[in-house]
Design a protein around this motif. Structure first.
Motif, PDB file in Angstrom:
ATOM      1  N   ASP A 175       0.817  -1.411  -0.153  1.00 29.76           N
ATOM      2  CA  ASP A 175       0.123   0.106   0.036  1.00 29.76           C
ATOM      3  C   ASP A 175       0.862   1.344  -0.047  1.00 29.76           C
ATOM      4  O   ASP A 175       0.587   2.259  -0.621  1.00 29.76           O
ATOM      5  N   GLU A 176       2.099   1.147   0.907  1.00 29.60           N
ATOM      6  CA  GLU A 176       2.711   2.436   1.080  1.00 29.60           C
ATOM      7  C   GLU A 176       3.513   2.778  -0.404  1.00 29.60           C
ATOM      8  O   GLU A 176       3.819   3.775  -0.781  1.00 29.60           O
ATOM      9  N   VAL A 177       4.038   1.507  -1.141  1.00 27.99           N
ATOM     10  CA  VAL A 177       4.660   1.890  -2.641  1.00 27.99           C
ATOM     11  C   VAL A 177       3.808   1.843  -3.499  1.00 27.99           C
ATOM     12  O   VAL A 177       4.227   1.966  -4.753  1.00 27.99           O
ATOM     13  N   LEU A 223      10.868  -2.780  -4.545  1.00 23.99           N
ATOM     14  CA  LEU A 223      11.073  -2.583  -5.959  1.00 23.99           C
ATOM     15  C   LEU A 223      10.164  -2.656  -7.128  1.00 23.99           C
ATOM     16  O   LEU A 223       9.938  -1.961  -7.890  1.00 23.99           O
ATOM     17  N   PHE A 224       9.247  -3.801  -6.648  1.00 23.57           N
ATOM     18  CA  PHE A 224       8.121  -4.004  -7.623  1.00 23.57           C
ATOM     19  C   PHE A 224       7.318  -2.508  -7.756  1.00 23.57           C
ATOM     20  O   PHE A 224       6.956  -2.066  -8.594  1.00 23.57           O
ATOM     21  N   GLY A 225       6.987  -2.005  -6.487  1.00 21.52           N
ATOM     22  CA  GLY A 225       6.225  -0.705  -6.501  1.00 21.52           C
ATOM     23  C   GLY A 225       6.883   0.656  -6.903  1.00 21.52           C
ATOM     24  O   GLY A 225       6.270   1.394  -7.741  1.00 21.52           O
ATOM     25  N   GLU A 226       8.069   0.636  -6.315  1.00 20.93           N
ATOM     26  CA  GLU A 226       8.779   2.050  -6.464  1.00 20.93           C
ATOM     27  C   GLU A 226       9.582   2.286  -7.876  1.00 20.93           C
ATOM     28  O   GLU A 226       9.866   3.215  -8.388  1.00 20.93           O
ATOM     29  N   GLN A 227       9.970   0.877  -8.310  1.00 21.12           N
ATOM     30  CA  GLN A 227      10.787   0.930  -9.520  1.00 21.12           C
ATOM     31  C   GLN A 227      10.182   0.318 -11.009  1.00 21.12           C
ATOM     32  O   GLN A 227      10.104   0.855 -11.955  1.00 21.12           O
ATOM     33  N   VAL A 228       9.678  -0.972 -10.495  1.00 19.51           N
ATOM     34  CA  VAL A 228       9.119  -1.755 -11.958  1.00 19.51           C
ATOM     35  C   VAL A 228       7.744  -0.745 -12.084  1.00 19.51           C
ATOM     36  O   VAL A 228       7.654  -0.409 -13.529  1.00 19.51           O
ATOM     37  N   LYS A 229       6.975  -0.317 -11.471  1.00 12.35           N
ATOM     38  CA  LYS A 229       5.754   0.352 -11.982  1.00 12.35           C
ATOM     39  C   LYS A 229       6.125   1.549 -12.655  1.00 12.35           C
ATOM     40  O   LYS A 229       5.384   1.933 -13.582  1.00 12.35           O
ATOM     41  N   THR A 230       7.174   2.259 -12.261  1.00  9.85           N
ATOM     42  CA  THR A 230       7.579   3.479 -13.111  1.00  9.85           C
ATOM     43  C   THR A 230       7.949   3.302 -14.460  1.00  9.85           C
ATOM     44  O   THR A 230       7.934   4.140 -15.312  1.00  9.85           O
ATOM     45  N   LEU A 231       8.267   1.949 -14.693  1.00  7.91           N
ATOM     46  CA  LEU A 231       8.935   1.435 -16.259  1.00  7.91           C
ATOM     47  C   LEU A 231       7.581   0.939 -16.985  1.00  7.91           C
ATOM     48  O   LEU A 231       8.289   0.696 -18.073  1.00  7.91           O
ATOM     49  N   LEU A 232       6.631   0.791 -16.437  1.00 10.37           N
ATOM     50  CA  LEU A 232       5.517   0.470 -17.303  1.00 10.37           C
ATOM     51  C   LEU A 232       4.915   1.299 -18.373  1.00 10.37           C
ATOM     52  O   LEU A 232       4.556   2.443 -17.935  1.00 10.37           O
TER      53      LEU A 232
END
Length: 339
Positions: free
Chosen positions: A38-40, A329-338
């Motif tokens: 939830d936080e990320v 990593l999934f929330g803070e970095q992967v999501k930004t690359l989608l």
């Protein structure tokens, strides 16, 4: 595109003690992990249902209700509710209650499930496997759309102008998704009913599912449903780390669970070659560093037109700190690359 995380509550087996990890510890770890999701900025959390010694969660709605009290934005779904061996009235009541607790964040993924332990446990015959699901889905959808229900089937007592409370927040309606493993008949049923679709892709090559998903789209539109409301998700095994040794080491967690399940299904022991093949561009494992995982999810959106990707992230019960880092990593970095 929404990004989600799914879990089954896998319990690691300790070879030295001959026991599975304590289920209470695992459930408390899951709650910490959902709070971090939830936080990320993860959009959806899906909690599975199993009735076996190697999984901690048999009642997803209880875990989701606990998660609702410590989160603010993340949608909370079952992944899946084994509807064939569940009571539709109770399913609606439980998730409507969760919806009220969470201020409208509850969803239900309904499916037949890939395990059959719940059938004898709850007194159902596997001879009625197909009919149980079809009848109960019909009843659940009717309850979801009508406050006063009249219904009759062959395997459950009829309902005559009976009310089901409490009602969910959105005019009494819950988002109910159809979760499938690749059976065309299940996909056709979901399309005709206008239900959002979740396809589990956990092996082989995802491209092999393209015709199935195109079939869903065609039948959905043929049935007269609004294209703008079409929702398609895939649910695949996922794990994120930028440390090669962590990704390499995760093979042993993954193998332990695949071999445990496979021993009862006649599968050959899981190999490192399978693991690395699955991690390749054309494979079904979304396991690797941030860029590798993001690239594969973008590829899924390109070939399928998905509106949601759910990464199933606790196969083999990786250590809590490793899971927390993967979620971060999934929330803070992967999501930004989608895309």
């Amino acid at each position: 595109m929404e990004l989600g995380i799914g879990m089954f509550g896998d319990l690691a087996f300790d070879q030295t003690t001959g026991k599975y990890k304590d289920a209470g510890i695992k459930i408390r770890e899951i709650l910490e992990q959902v709070k971090l999701m939830d936080e990320v900025g993860i959009d959806v959390f899906a909690m599975g249902e199993h009735h076996r010694p190697d999984y901690a969660v048999s009642s997803p709605e209880i875990v989701l209700a606990a998660a609702a009290s410590i989160t603010k934005n993340i949608k909370l779904a079952s992944g899946v509710t084994v509807l064939s061996s569940s009571e539709p009235v109770k399913v609606y009541e439980d998730f409507a209650t969760l919806d009220l607790i969470s201020d409208g964040r509850a969803e239900v993924f309904v499916g037949r499930g890939s395990f059959i332990e719940s059938f004898p446990l709850y007194g159902y015959s596997l001879n009625d496997y197909e009919q149980l699901f079809d009848e109960k889905l019909e009843l659940l959808l009717k309850i979801n759309s009508e406050e006063n229900v009249s219904w009759s089937g062959k395997l459950r007592a009829p309902m005559q102008n009976q009310t089901v409370y409490p009602r969910a927040k959105n005019n009494g309606k819950l988002p109910i998704w159809r979760a499938v493993g690749g059976t065309p008949q299940s996909v056709l049923s979901a399309a005709k009913l206008g239900m959002p679709l979740v396809v589990a892709i956990i092996g082989g090559m995802p491209i092999q599912f393209k015709n199935l998903i195109e079939f869903y789209k065609q039948e959905y539109l043929k049935a007269g449903h609004d294209e703008s409301e079409m929702q398609i998700a895939i649910h695949s095994h996922t794990f994120v780390s930028d440390e090669k040794e962590v990704v390499d080491g995760y093979f042993y967690n993954y193998k332990s669970q695949m071999d445990r399940i496979g021993s009862s299904r006649g599968w050959a022991p899981y190999t490192k070659m399978q693991y690395e093949g699955g991690r390749g561009k054309d494979g079904a494992l979304f396991i690797g560093n941030v860029n590798e995982v993001a690239d594969k999810i973008n590829y899924m959106k390109e070939i399928f037109g998905i509106t949601r990707f759910i990464g199933h992230m606790d196969v083999g019960d990786p250590a809590h700190d490793v899971m927390m880092k993967s979620i971060e990593l999934f929330g803070e970095q992967v999501k930004t690359l989608l895309n």
